[in-house]
Scaffold this active site. Structure first.
Site, PDB file in Angstrom:
ATOM      1  N   ASP A  67       0.598  -1.640  -0.388  1.00  0.00           N
ATOM      2  CA  ASP A  67      -0.034  -0.229   0.025  1.00  0.00           C
ATOM      3  C   ASP A  67       0.587   1.278  -0.428  1.00  0.00           C
ATOM      4  OD1 ASP A  67      -2.832   0.733   1.067  1.00  0.00           O
ATOM      5  OD2 ASP A  67      -1.486   2.102   1.373  1.00  0.00           O
ATOM      6  N   ASN A  81     -12.800  -3.464   2.182  1.00  0.00           N
ATOM      7  CA  ASN A  81     -13.741  -2.604   2.424  1.00  0.00           C
ATOM      8  C   ASN A  81     -15.367  -2.385   0.977  1.00  0.00           C
ATOM      9  OD1 ASN A  81     -12.373  -1.245   4.515  1.00  0.00           O
ATOM     10  ND2 ASN A  81     -11.339  -0.053   3.222  1.00  0.00           N
ATOM     11  N   HIS A 106     -10.520  -5.287  -3.457  1.00  0.00           N
ATOM     12  CA  HIS A 106      -8.959  -5.530  -3.126  1.00  0.00           C
ATOM     13  C   HIS A 106      -9.717  -6.324  -1.250  1.00  0.00           C
ATOM     14  CE1 HIS A 106      -9.569  -0.676  -2.348  1.00  0.00           C
ATOM     15  NE2 HIS A 106      -9.561  -1.210  -1.602  1.00  0.00           N
ATOM     16  N   VAL A 127     -11.394   2.991  -3.452  1.00  0.00           N
ATOM     17  CA  VAL A 127     -10.933   2.454  -5.329  1.00  0.00           C
ATOM     18  C   VAL A 127     -11.325   1.524  -5.545  1.00  0.00           C
ATOM     19  CG1 VAL A 127      -9.163   1.622  -6.748  1.00  0.00           C
ATOM     20  CG2 VAL A 127      -8.439   2.500  -4.823  1.00  0.00           C
TER      21      VAL A 127
HETATM   22  P1  5GP Z   1      -9.788   1.161   0.106  1.00  0.00           P
HETATM   23  O1  5GP Z   1     -10.326   2.753   1.183  1.00  0.00           O
HETATM   24  O2  5GP Z   1     -10.876   1.898  -1.330  1.00  0.00           O
HETATM   25  O3  5GP Z   1     -10.135   0.111   1.038  1.00  0.00           O
HETATM   26  O4  5GP Z   1      -8.186   1.430   0.306  1.00  0.00           O
HETATM   27  C1  5GP Z   1      -7.961   1.341  -1.121  1.00  0.00           C
HETATM   28  C2  5GP Z   1      -5.967   1.984  -0.663  1.00  0.00           C
HETATM   29  O5  5GP Z   1      -5.190   1.697  -1.880  1.00  0.00           O
HETATM   30  C3  5GP Z   1      -5.672   3.008   0.316  1.00  0.00           C
HETATM   31  O6  5GP Z   1      -5.324   1.979   1.623  1.00  0.00           O
HETATM   32  C4  5GP Z   1      -4.568   3.192  -0.286  1.00  0.00           C
HETATM   33  O7  5GP Z   1      -3.690   4.051   0.625  1.00  0.00           O
HETATM   34  C5  5GP Z   1      -4.293   2.616  -1.312  1.00  0.00           C
HETATM   35  N1  5GP Z   1      -3.993   3.282  -2.636  1.00  0.00           N
HETATM   36  C6  5GP Z   1      -4.717   4.364  -3.007  1.00  0.00           C
HETATM   37  N2  5GP Z   1      -3.825   4.565  -4.583  1.00  0.00           N
HETATM   38  C7  5GP Z   1      -2.802   3.679  -4.801  1.00  0.00           C
HETATM   39  C8  5GP Z   1      -1.663   4.106  -5.328  1.00  0.00           C
HETATM   40  O8  5GP Z   1      -1.751   4.200  -6.478  1.00  0.00           O
HETATM   41  N3  5GP Z   1      -0.839   3.113  -5.230  1.00  0.00           N
HETATM   42  C9  5GP Z   1      -0.550   2.090  -4.568  1.00  0.00           C
HETATM   43  N4  5GP Z   1       0.365   1.160  -4.007  1.00  0.00           N
HETATM   44  N5  5GP Z   1      -1.984   2.007  -2.981  1.00  0.00           N
HETATM   45  C10 5GP Z   1      -2.256   3.037  -3.238  1.00  0.00           C
END
Ligand code: 5GP
Length: 127
Positions: free
Chosen positions: A35, A97, A110, A106
């Site tokens: 992440d 999530n 994931h 996103v």
């Molecule tokens: P969500 O809130 O959708 O469950 O988590 C999305 C995760 O994606 C977050 O923990 C955020 O830090 C991670 N994230 C967002 N953009 C990027 C990216 O460009 N590269 C990586 N490696 N992680 C990302």
């Protein structure tokens, strides 16, 4: 209801190689990478390569091969990082999530693997 997948989401761009990532493990159907804003010493995102929006979408529509590969990859990462509580590790947490109430940022499935520190209780009081 059918899910509409947005192929402009950031993880789709990572899968197409348009954005770099720090890969932890890659298989035929699954990619795992660190992440970008880690919340714990170990914070890995595991994503299927197929266009699935969230967990229920994947669980209901992915092939058995994709589901098996995804699940095994999570297990292999936990083993590789020595997180397994049954094998001397200190444990970990999986989070996936989904949607607005789940605060999914996103829209590509994931699973977060979090470990390397005590993670506290499962849920904090919502704001
Ligand atoms: P969500 O809130 O959708 O469950 O988590 C999305 C995760 O994606 C977050 O923990 C955020 O830090 C991670 N994230 C967002 N953009 C990027 C990216 O460009 N590269 C990586 N490696 N992680 C990302």
């Amino acid at each position: 209801m059918a899910y509409a997948y947005d192929d402009q989401n950031i993880f789709a761009k990572i899968l197409r190689g348009e954005i770099p990532n720090n890969t932890v493990m890659e298989t035929d159907h699954t990619l795992a990478f660190n992440d970008i804003m880690p919340q714990a010493p170990n914070h890995i995102l595991v994503i299927p390569k197929g266009p699935y929006v969230c967990y229920d979408h994947f669980a209901l529509e992915a092939s058995d091969a994709e589901i098996a590969d995804f699940t095994r990859t999570i297990g292999k990462i936990c083993a590789e990082l020595e997180l397994q509580p049954g094998a001397g590790g200190d444990g970990y947490r999986l989070i996936s999530n989904a949607g607005e109430n789940g605060v999914q940022e996103v829209p590509h499935l994931h699973v977060h693997i979090l470990g390397g520190r005590w993670l506290g209780r499962m849920l904090q009081k919502a704001d």
